[in-house]
Write a protein that holds these residues in place. Structure first.
Motif, short mmCIF file in Angstrom:
data_model
loop_
_atom_site.label_atom_id
_atom_site.label_comp_id
_atom_site.label_asym_id
_atom_site.label_seq_id
_atom_site.Cartn_x
_atom_site.Cartn_y
_atom_site.Cartn_z
N MET A 1 9.21 -2.39 2.32
CA MET A 1 7.75 -2.32 2.22
C MET A 1 7.37 -1.02 1.50
SD MET A 1 4.96 -1.98 5.26
CE MET A 1 5.57 -3.42 6.10
N ILE A 2 6.45 -1.13 0.58
CA ILE A 2 5.99 0.05 -0.15
C ILE A 2 4.62 0.47 0.39
CG2 ILE A 2 5.27 0.95 -2.40
CD1 ILE A 2 7.26 -1.01 -3.65
N ILE A 3 4.55 1.70 0.84
CA ILE A 3 3.26 2.23 1.30
C ILE A 3 2.75 3.21 0.26
CG2 ILE A 3 2.05 3.52 3.09
CD1 ILE A 3 4.18 2.59 5.06
N CYS A 4 1.61 2.89 -0.31
CA CYS A 4 1.00 3.80 -1.28
C CYS A 4 -0.02 4.66 -0.54
CB CYS A 4 0.25 3.02 -2.36
SG CYS A 4 1.29 1.85 -3.19
N TYR A 5 -0.31 5.81 -1.11
CA TYR A 5 -1.39 6.61 -0.55
C TYR A 5 -2.62 6.45 -1.42
CZ TYR A 5 0.91 8.59 3.40
OH TYR A 5 1.51 8.72 4.62
N CYS A 6 -3.70 6.17 -0.78
CA CYS A 6 -4.97 6.00 -1.48
C CYS A 6 -5.38 7.31 -2.12
CB CYS A 6 -6.01 5.56 -0.47
SG CYS A 6 -7.68 5.82 -0.94
N TYR A 7 -5.86 7.25 -3.33
CA TYR A 7 -6.38 8.45 -3.98
C TYR A 7 -7.89 8.38 -4.05
CZ TYR A 7 -1.62 9.54 -4.95
OH TYR A 7 -0.30 9.83 -4.77
N ASN A 8 -8.51 9.34 -3.40
CA ASN A 8 -9.96 9.29 -3.35
C ASN A 8 -10.56 9.59 -4.73
OD1 ASN A 8 -10.79 12.24 -3.54
ND2 ASN A 8 -9.22 12.29 -1.96
N ASN A 9 -11.83 9.29 -4.85
CA ASN A 9 -12.46 9.34 -6.16
C ASN A 9 -12.72 10.74 -6.68
OD1 ASN A 9 -14.36 9.95 -4.27
ND2 ASN A 9 -15.98 8.68 -5.15
N LYS B 1 -14.50 26.01 6.66
CA LYS B 1 -13.38 26.17 7.58
C LYS B 1 -12.49 24.91 7.75
CE LYS B 1 -12.54 27.35 12.35
NZ LYS B 1 -13.00 26.97 13.65
N ASN B 2 -11.47 24.85 6.99
CA ASN B 2 -10.43 23.82 7.13
C ASN B 2 -10.88 22.38 6.87
OD1 ASN B 2 -8.58 25.82 7.87
ND2 ASN B 2 -9.17 25.66 10.02
N CYS B 3 -12.13 22.16 6.53
CA CYS B 3 -12.58 20.79 6.31
C CYS B 3 -12.00 20.28 4.99
CB CYS B 3 -14.11 20.72 6.25
SG CYS B 3 -14.86 21.19 7.82
N LYS B 4 -11.49 19.07 4.99
CA LYS B 4 -10.85 18.57 3.78
C LYS B 4 -10.79 17.04 3.79
CE LYS B 4 -6.29 19.05 5.89
NZ LYS B 4 -4.96 19.64 5.82
N VAL B 5 -10.68 16.50 2.59
CA VAL B 5 -10.46 15.07 2.44
C VAL B 5 -8.98 14.78 2.68
CG1 VAL B 5 -10.42 13.19 0.74
CG2 VAL B 5 -12.37 14.75 0.83
N ILE B 6 -8.69 13.75 3.47
CA ILE B 6 -7.31 13.35 3.74
C ILE B 6 -7.13 11.91 3.28
CG2 ILE B 6 -5.59 12.90 5.54
CD1 ILE B 6 -6.79 15.17 7.17
N ASP B 7 -6.14 11.71 2.41
CA ASP B 7 -5.82 10.36 1.95
C ASP B 7 -4.96 9.65 2.98
OD1 ASP B 7 -7.10 10.44 -0.62
OD2 ASP B 7 -5.56 11.91 -1.17
N LEU B 8 -5.20 8.37 3.15
CA LEU B 8 -4.50 7.57 4.16
C LEU B 8 -3.56 6.57 3.49
CD1 LEU B 8 -7.62 6.88 6.38
CD2 LEU B 8 -5.74 8.44 6.93
N PRO B 9 -2.55 6.09 4.23
CA PRO B 9 -1.68 5.06 3.66
C PRO B 9 -2.48 3.81 3.34
CG PRO B 9 -0.86 5.84 5.80
CD PRO B 9 -2.22 6.40 5.63
N LYS B 10 -2.08 3.14 2.28
CA LYS B 10 -2.77 1.89 1.90
C LYS B 10 -1.71 0.87 1.51
CE LYS B 10 -5.92 0.12 -1.63
NZ LYS B 10 -6.73 0.52 -2.79
N ILE B 11 -1.64 -0.22 2.24
CA ILE B 11 -0.71 -1.29 1.92
C ILE B 11 -1.49 -2.36 1.18
CG2 ILE B 11 0.88 -3.00 2.84
CD1 ILE B 11 1.41 -1.10 5.17
N SER B 12 -1.23 -2.41 -0.11
CA SER B 12 -1.96 -3.37 -0.96
C SER B 12 -1.33 -4.75 -0.83
CB SER B 12 -1.92 -2.92 -2.42
OG SER B 12 -2.55 -1.67 -2.54
N ASP B 13 -2.16 -5.74 -0.77
CA ASP B 13 -1.69 -7.11 -0.57
C ASP B 13 -2.70 -8.03 -1.23
OD1 ASP B 13 -1.40 -9.74 0.84
OD2 ASP B 13 0.07 -8.63 2.03
N PRO B 14 -2.24 -9.10 -1.88
CA PRO B 14 -3.20 -10.03 -2.48
C PRO B 14 -4.17 -10.60 -1.45
CG PRO B 14 -0.96 -10.56 -3.15
CD PRO B 14 -0.85 -9.48 -2.12
N ARG B 15 -3.75 -10.58 -0.18
CA ARG B 15 -4.62 -11.12 0.88
C ARG B 15 -5.64 -10.09 1.36
NH1 ARG B 15 -0.38 -12.19 5.25
NH2 ARG B 15 0.23 -10.16 4.41
N GLY B 16 -5.54 -8.86 0.84
CA GLY B 16 -6.45 -7.79 1.28
C GLY B 16 -5.65 -6.56 1.63
N ASN B 17 -6.26 -5.42 1.53
CA ASN B 17 -5.57 -4.15 1.78
C ASN B 17 -5.56 -3.79 3.26
OD1 ASN B 17 -5.24 -3.91 -1.00
ND2 ASN B 17 -7.21 -2.84 -1.20
#
Ligand code: TYD
Length: 153
Positions: free
Chosen positions: A1-9, A22-38
């Protein structure tokens, strides 16, 4: 299984520019892409800087409404736009920064002692908040002046 990380805009910007408060940041989450939906998942401290005890979400937000308007003494949070979009406006008393959230595969980490307002909700937006602690009214600063005083202590 390939887990990609979403890249924010806004990832094309240097990540340091996303961390003025103070330490606030955007965090990208794993995204499993699938033709049936992510599919995206969050595993406690594997993906966030804290283990969480609570999840809540804002929905059916009327046009023009504003949420938040407070800071937390100890609570850490992670905010995801699981549907639609909204703005999270952060202030630590020294500077203010606005983050526009509009994807399910990344979110915004908020440390404690950060004033937040959430506004500019799109129609049908759902704002999911993952929190480090159970709800406690004692953990809130709901008055901005009191919060500012506390930041100077
Ligand atoms: P509040 O945190 O002020 O909402 P927001 O920041 O999204 O504008 O909470 C609104 C009300 O809901 C307040 O009376 C407290 C209550 N509440 C709970 O009972 N449990 C919770 O987990 C949360 C987040 C709020």
């Amino acid at each position: 299984m390939i887990i990609c990380y979403c890249y924010n805009n806004i990832l094309s910007l240097p990540i340091v520019s996303l961390m003025p408060l103070k330490n606030c940041k955007v965090i990208d989450l794993p995204k499993i892409s699938d033709p049936r939906g992510n599919l995206t998942f969050i595993e406690g401290s594997n993906h966030l800087p804290f283990d969480f005890k609570r999840v809540y979400y804002l929905y059916d937000v009327p046009g023009g409404a504003e949420r938040g308007g407070h800071a937390h003494k100890k609570l850490q949070q992670f905010i995801v736009a699981v549907s639609g979009s909204f703005d999270v406006v952060l202030s630590d008393g020294n500077e203010t920064k606005t983050f526009h959230l509009n994807r399910s595969c990344y979110g915004l980490y908020l440390d404690n002692m950060v004033w937040r307002v959430i506004n500019n909700f799109s129609s049908g937006a759902v704002c999911m908040v993952i929190a480090s602690e159970y709800y406690s009214e004692d953990d809130y600063y709901r008055n901005y002046e009191t919060f500012l005083e506390a930041t100077k202590e």
